[in-house]
Design an enzyme around this catalytic site. Structure first.
Site, PDB file in Angstrom:
ATOM      1  N   SER A 141     -24.168  13.761  34.916  1.00 28.05           N
ATOM      2  CA  SER A 141     -24.189  13.760  36.377  1.00 28.05           C
ATOM      3  C   SER A 141     -22.817  13.350  36.879  1.00 28.05           C
ATOM      4  CB  SER A 141     -25.243  12.765  36.888  1.00 28.05           C
ATOM      5  OG  SER A 141     -25.088  12.522  38.279  1.00 28.05           O
ATOM      6  N   TYR A 154     -29.003   4.313  37.323  1.00 30.84           N
ATOM      7  CA  TYR A 154     -28.881   5.743  37.051  1.00 30.84           C
ATOM      8  C   TYR A 154     -27.468   6.090  36.591  1.00 30.84           C
ATOM      9  CZ  TYR A 154     -29.053  10.795  37.823  1.00 30.84           C
ATOM     10  OH  TYR A 154     -28.991  12.161  37.667  1.00 30.84           O
TER      11      TYR A 154
END
Length: 257
Positions: A141, A154
């Site tokens: 990501s 995250y």
């Protein structure tokens, strides 16, 4: 080009969002797609859709955070078909800063996003080695390399995925195994719609527009666009690519200045 005929692909989290796009794209290009998911009803529906379109797919109910279960499922697949491709796509999100993230939430995100990827690597790599090589694609990501507000846990896990990609790419060069990762920015999936509806009730349209425009290109990515990049990186046309992370972010990382 980008023909996956005769190849077996494992896609974790392959029944929704980005994973769904990858599963369907790979199946259209001839791969036998094994979808590893916790939601078996949703996975069965995706498999039925792929079969109806003339593709090959099979559903496997699996919690990737449980190593013994991962090993059993991967071994059972390998007993029937040589494994050629592993896509580590499954993951969970969390909103919070370092001092607002509860231990139970941190552990949950790490168990899926980090341990789950490790479990699938550990179980699949021996089969790829036996088969003379293969391809691993990890879903990282932009949060791995850019400071995103309130994404502490995250971001930490996606940074780990990025690092594991480099490590695996280096360690298995002589085994003919390529390993790369993809780093998307915001992608328009049902998860995003649900997140906006839950977090900003009554302001869904406004917030969707605002989040879309954080990408300089002016919109979120479509899952199918991520699927197309995944297809390229897992195809023979990308045989000279390993140890790379591919931004697919509408200019988010390089052009937001």
């Amino acid at each position: 080009m980008f023909d996956l005929s005769g190849k077996t692909a494992l896609v974790t989290g392959g029944a929704s969002g980005i994973g769904l796009a990858i599963s369907k794209t790979f199946a259209k290009q001839g791969a036998y797609v094994h979808i590893l998911e916790v939601n078996i009803d949703l996975t069965n529906q995706v498999v039925n859709d792929i079969l109806a379109e003339g593709g090959q797919a099979k559903a496997h109910v699996l919690d990737i955070s449980k190593q013994a279960d991962v090993v059993n499922v991967v071994n059972s697949i390998a007993d029937s078909h040589p494994i050629h491709i592993l896509v580590n796509n499954a993951g969970v999100a969390h909103i919070g800063k370092a001092d607002t993230t509860a231990e139970i939430d941190f552990d949950r995100v790490v168990n899926v996003n980090v341990k789950g990827v490790y479990n699938c690597l550990m179980a699949t790599i021996p089969h790829l080695k036996t088969n003379g090589g293969g391809v691993i694609l990890n879903m990282a990501s932009i949060a791995a390399t850019v400071g995103i507000p309130e994404r502490f846990a995250y971001s930490a896990t996606k940074g780990a995925v990025y690092s594991m990609t480099l490590s695996v790419a280096r360690d298995y060069l002589s085994d003919g195994i390529r390993c790369n990762s993809i780093s998307p920015a915001r992608v328009h999936t049902p998860f995003v719609d649900g997140f906006i509806a839950k977090t900003y009730p009554g302001r869904e349209e406004e917030m969707f527009e605002k989040l879309s425009k954080t990408q300089p290109i002016g919109r979120m990515a479509k899952p199918e666009e991520i699927g197309a990049l995944a297809l390229y990186l897992c195809s023979d046309e990308a045989s000279f690519i390993t140890g790379c992370d591919y931004l697919i972010d509408g200019g988010f990382e390089k052009l937001n200045n």
